[in-house]
Design an enzyme around this catalytic site. Sequence first.
Site, PDB file in Angstrom:
ATOM      1  N   THR A   1       8.253   0.180  10.487  1.00 36.94           N
ATOM      2  CA  THR A   1       8.874   0.114   9.166  1.00 36.94           C
ATOM      3  C   THR A   1       9.018   1.529   8.686  1.00 36.94           C
ATOM      4  O   THR A   1       8.152   2.059   8.004  1.00 36.94           O
ATOM      5  CB  THR A   1       8.033  -0.648   8.150  1.00 36.94           C
ATOM      6  OG1 THR A   1       7.885  -1.962   8.620  1.00 36.94           O
ATOM      7  CG2 THR A   1       8.735  -0.730   6.829  1.00 36.94           C
TER       8      THR A   1
ATOM      9  N   THR B   1       7.670   3.598  -0.223  1.00 31.57           N
ATOM     10  CA  THR B   1       7.148   2.319  -0.710  1.00 31.57           C
ATOM     11  C   THR B   1       5.644   2.472  -0.916  1.00 31.57           C
ATOM     12  O   THR B   1       5.205   2.986  -1.932  1.00 31.57           O
ATOM     13  CB  THR B   1       7.490   1.162   0.257  1.00 31.57           C
ATOM     14  OG1 THR B   1       7.079   1.518   1.587  1.00 31.57           O
ATOM     15  CG2 THR B   1       8.981   0.873   0.239  1.00 31.57           C
TER      16      THR B   1
ATOM     17  N   LYS C   1      10.253   7.979   5.703  1.00 26.24           N
ATOM     18  CA  LYS C   1       9.247   7.203   4.999  1.00 26.24           C
ATOM     19  C   LYS C   1       8.619   6.252   5.999  1.00 26.24           C
ATOM     20  O   LYS C   1       9.244   5.827   6.980  1.00 26.24           O
ATOM     21  CB  LYS C   1       9.833   6.453   3.815  1.00 26.24           C
ATOM     22  CG  LYS C   1      10.807   5.323   4.139  1.00 26.24           C
ATOM     23  CD  LYS C   1      10.219   3.991   4.523  1.00 26.24           C
ATOM     24  CE  LYS C   1       9.237   3.461   3.506  1.00 26.24           C
ATOM     25  NZ  LYS C   1       8.664   2.138   3.971  1.00 26.24           N
TER      26      LYS C   1
ATOM     27  N   ASN D   1      -2.281  -4.876   1.858  1.00 25.24           N
ATOM     28  CA  ASN D   1      -1.381  -5.892   2.390  1.00 25.24           C
ATOM     29  C   ASN D   1      -1.726  -7.312   1.964  1.00 25.24           C
ATOM     30  O   ASN D   1      -0.914  -8.220   2.121  1.00 25.24           O
ATOM     31  CB  ASN D   1      -1.329  -5.782   3.923  1.00 25.24           C
ATOM     32  CG  ASN D   1      -0.485  -4.616   4.347  1.00 25.24           C
ATOM     33  OD1 ASN D   1       0.735  -4.664   4.305  1.00 25.24           O
ATOM     34  ND2 ASN D   1      -1.128  -3.526   4.741  1.00 25.24           N
TER      35      ASN D   1
ATOM     36  N   GLU E   1      -1.113   2.942   5.998  1.00 25.24           N
ATOM     37  CA  GLU E   1      -1.686   2.274   4.827  1.00 25.24           C
ATOM     38  C   GLU E   1      -3.210   2.236   4.899  1.00 25.24           C
ATOM     39  O   GLU E   1      -3.786   1.704   5.850  1.00 25.24           O
ATOM     40  CB  GLU E   1      -1.115   0.860   4.711  1.00 25.24           C
ATOM     41  CG  GLU E   1       0.330   0.877   4.250  1.00 25.24           C
ATOM     42  CD  GLU E   1       0.972  -0.490   4.213  1.00 25.24           C
ATOM     43  OE1 GLU E   1       2.026  -0.617   3.576  1.00 25.24           O
ATOM     44  OE2 GLU E   1       0.423  -1.432   4.836  1.00 25.24           O
TER      45      GLU E   1
END
Length: 398
Positions: free
Chosen positions: A185, A148, A174, A393, A271
């Site tokens: 996640t 993602t 992932k 985000n 991220e």
Amino acid sequence: MEGGAAAAKGFVAAGVACGARYEGRRDLGLLFSETAGGTAAFVCTTNVLKAAPLLVTREAVEGGGVVRAVVANSGIANAATGRRGLEDARRMQALAARELGIGADEVAVASTGVIGEHLPMDRIEAGIKSAAADLGPDGKAFAEAILTTDTRTKEAAATAEVGGATVTVGGTAKGSGMIHPNMATMLAFVTTDAAVEEGCLREVLSRATERTFNRVTVDGDTSPNDMVLLLANGAAGNEKITRDSPGYEAFAAALERVMRELAKEIARDGEGATKLVEVVVEGARSEESAARLARSVVGSSLVKAAAHGEDANWGRVLTAMGYSGEGFDPDGVELFFGPVKVFGGGAPAPHDAAEANAALAADEITITARMSEGEASAEAWGCDLTYEYVKINGSYRS
């Protein structure tokens, strides 16, 4: 050792673009054991909210059958999608089974992406057909299809000698954001060509998960979609591994090496991250205590921000240990940023502040806490907190 989930004998994979959410990128993956039989084990999120694919996969793994395949999509999580979401997950399972010529209960399902959106099943169906026609021994496309916000694929493999046979463990994962025990996640698909007794497989996966994926944090959020699925097809021809087998520890060690590498890659690719942060706790009263302390430090937003700013603010580390829930004597703690001792004996240790800050300038940072409580140790992994994390985000659904 190079390779991902298709590294073990008998496993093939594919990844295609079906336009589930984004155009021009792979977003539908298929993993399949051409060898019939075998065993499976499964660990999933502790979040009360569990996505439809998790429920379907849990039924397949715990239903007493043999799971031989995984169908996974990215872009849409199929979480909080009601009855239709569950029907769509079951349809993905049935479609993959039809294309592979196996039973629906032999297929696990996984999804990752935006919560609260329904899957475009016409595109998913076309993607499954395309992936089934493109299965091969190279797992790179599959590794790409499950990403993602990740910036890179995550693959690892290892071998072990078990009962005179060489067995391989391979894994593909992932994960980039919404990462926090237990679990994160993340999707992780681990395969082995070893023959392993089912109860033993569950036990070894649970132990390895606790020591690897459950020691990773990026942002303190835990997803409704995360899972670790371990498939063993027995293609290596070894005598079946049980808890009492001479080869048990060698197999368990290979599995843990693969999962640790994947866990670190997830943390490294957090991220917006620019640094991998490893926290090592030594001299704790138990491994569980050391792990809890390490996770508390690596999960601290203030420690993560200091890592990004290359500020060796050891007070934030000691404070995070203090609110971990673990009792300890602060006067018996020594803290190190890289090789530089910054605290010990209950007081600041004489050191060159510039040298300590420089230890945080590397792409990989190690913060060590040496305690005086016992002999146990543990590590946890995370990343720095950056402005880019907020940017990513703040517009994730856009």
